[in-house]
Design an enzyme around this catalytic site. Structure first.
Site, PDB file in Angstrom:
ATOM      1  CB  SER A  90      -0.890   0.029   1.233  1.00  0.00           C
ATOM      2  OG  SER A  90      -1.403   1.335   1.462  1.00  0.00           O
ATOM      3  N   GLY A  91       0.698   2.126  -0.952  1.00  0.00           N
ATOM      4  CA  GLY A  91       1.572   3.292  -1.046  1.00  0.00           C
ATOM      5  C   GLY A  91       1.432   4.222   0.147  1.00  0.00           C
ATOM      6  CB  SER A  92      -1.440   6.043   1.626  1.00  0.00           C
ATOM      7  OG  SER A  92      -2.284   4.940   1.937  1.00  0.00           O
ATOM      8  CG  ASP A 251      -6.366   6.164  -0.810  1.00  0.00           C
ATOM      9  OD1 ASP A 251      -5.581   5.266  -1.167  1.00  0.00           O
ATOM     10  OD2 ASP A 251      -6.035   7.098  -0.027  1.00  0.00           O
ATOM     11  N   GLY A 256      -1.150   5.119  -3.812  1.00  0.00           N
ATOM     12  CA  GLY A 256       0.122   4.789  -4.465  1.00  0.00           C
ATOM     13  C   GLY A 256       0.047   3.532  -5.309  1.00  0.00           C
ATOM     14  CB  THR A 257      -1.307   0.108  -4.770  1.00  0.00           C
ATOM     15  OG1 THR A 257      -2.498   0.529  -4.068  1.00  0.00           O
ATOM     16  CG2 THR A 257      -0.270  -0.372  -3.766  1.00  0.00           C
TER      17      THR A 257
HETATM   18  O1  LIG Z   1      -1.797   4.277  -1.319  1.00  0.00           O
HETATM   19  C1  LIG Z   1      -2.249   3.140  -1.483  1.00  0.00           C
HETATM   20  O2  LIG Z   1      -1.786   2.269  -2.225  1.00  0.00           O
HETATM   21  C2  LIG Z   1      -3.457   2.807  -0.677  1.00  0.00           C
HETATM   22  N1  LIG Z   1      -3.975   3.656   0.195  1.00  0.00           N
HETATM   23  C3  LIG Z   1      -5.102   3.072   0.905  1.00  0.00           C
HETATM   24  C4  LIG Z   1      -5.363   1.760   0.243  1.00  0.00           C
HETATM   25  C5  LIG Z   1      -4.221   1.560  -0.744  1.00  0.00           C
END
Ligand SMILES: O=C([O-])C1=[NH+]CCC1
Length: 344
Positions: A90-92, A251, A256-257
């Site tokens: 998960s990016g965040s 989100d 990020g993903t």
């Molecule tokens: O940034 C990310 O990939 C996500 N943020 C919350 C769910 C996935």
């Protein structure tokens, strides 16, 4: 005061998306790998319920459990718990974990730029932190290989007819729909409609299209991403997106993903080249800068090596407790704030 748990948490958000980090008080789950530990958390569910259910959390939160890394190159491992899923990456959440590790001294700040590795269930994640002035100003992550799965697939959604969607993987799995084609401008006032529609599209995509990672044991679509129009300015594509997280919340970061998955689709369509960037905006104006650095095939599947850059801020420290006399030892949830997961 009576308590049978004391869980130490440093809370944070990355471009608006909450990622609370458990820094102590929870023993590493059983498993020889982070993926096996991930599996345990997903099956067992008790830590997720304790931390994400009311009164200690809510559908808007994610929690990340720090664990000893298995890869000796990593400074720390972490396991991600979203409201419904326990994802590979998960990016965040990674940006929150990296920021918490640096700003609480778990990983020492080393001058103007601090480089280290974190280990997620999906693998090693290189971290490049802008640490000028002894604080974290931004985090760049080298995400895992990301690829388009289906391009231009037909998807029947009740009440909407047949949509044309893409599916892709960016460390987690996405169905991507064109926002404009659905009459969505991706403005904050549309949030409730976007969240409800997105959860339905994810459920329909799982029922009709499905997803299977060629290497990882990841066999479902986690998110619906509404992709806004892109504007090209030289080597930079700019645009908004809204990613709907099961069971139906948006989100607050540009995801990020999700940005990685969108870049993989753009690359698959020849609409983005190595070295180009994607400046993504979320519904609240959060920004991730994605970079398509190079091709990085996954087996015989074309894929890209994306990098995501964003900021996170600490919002507090907490000692989460549970009184043995509490009639709701794992908390509670109601569908007025925690939507019921739609079926396909
Ligand atoms: O940034 C990310 O990939 C996500 N943020 C919350 C769910 C996935």
């Amino acid at each position: 005061m009576q308590t049978d748990r004391v869980i130490h948490v440093v809370s944070a958000h990355a471009e608006g998306e909450v990622g609370n980090v458990i820094t102590g008080g929870v023993a590493p789950p059983p498993g020889d790998t982070l993926w096996q530990q991930r599996d345990f958390l997903a099956r067992d569910g008790s830590l997720r319920r304790l931390m994400l259910n009311e009164p200690r959390g809510g559908v808007f939160t994610h929690v990340d459990l720090l664990v000893p890394p298995r890869d000796p190159r990593a400074a720390m491992g972490f396991l991600i718990m979203e409201p419904e899923h326990t994802p590979p990456m998960s990016g965040s959440n990674t940006i929150c974990v990296a920021t918490v590790c640096l700003e609480t001294g778990i990983v020492p700040i080393a001058g103007d730029e601090t480089r280290f590795q974190l280990e997620a269930p999906a693998g090693l994640i290189e971290i490049v932190a802008d640490t000028r002035g002894g604080r974290v100003n931004a985090i760049e992550i080298a995400n895992v290989a990301s690829f388009a799965d289906r391009l231009g697939a037909a998807l029947e959604v009740a009440g909407l007819g047949t949509l044309t969607v893409d599916t892709a993987y960016g460390g987690d799995s996405f169905v991507i729909a064109d926002a404009a084609a659905l009459g969505l401008a991706l403005t904050p006032d549309e949030a409730r409609d976007i969240a409800t529609l997105g959860a339905r599209i994810t459920a329909a995509a799982n029922a009709q299209l499905g997803f299977s990672h060629p290497r990882e044991d990841w066999g479902h679509i986690s998110f619906c991403q509404f992709a806004g129009p892109l504007r090209r300015d030289g080597a930079t594509l700019s645009g908004a997106n809204a990613v709907v997280i099961d069971p139906g919340k948006i989100d607050r970061s540009p995801c990020g993903t999700g940005c990685s998955a969108r870049m993989a689709v753009l690359a698959a369509r020849g609409e983005m080249k190595p070295g180009e960037t994607y400046a993504a905006r979320s519904l609240i104006g959060g920004r991730f800068d994605g970079r398509f650095t190079a091709a990085a095939p996954v087996g015989d599947r074309p894929a890209i090596a994306p990098r995501i850059r964003g900021r996170a801020w600490l919002t507090g420290t907490h000692q989460v407790m549970r009184d043995p006399a509490d009639p709701w030892p794992e908390g509670y949830r109601l569908s007025d704030t925690w939507p019921i997961l739609p079926q396909g």
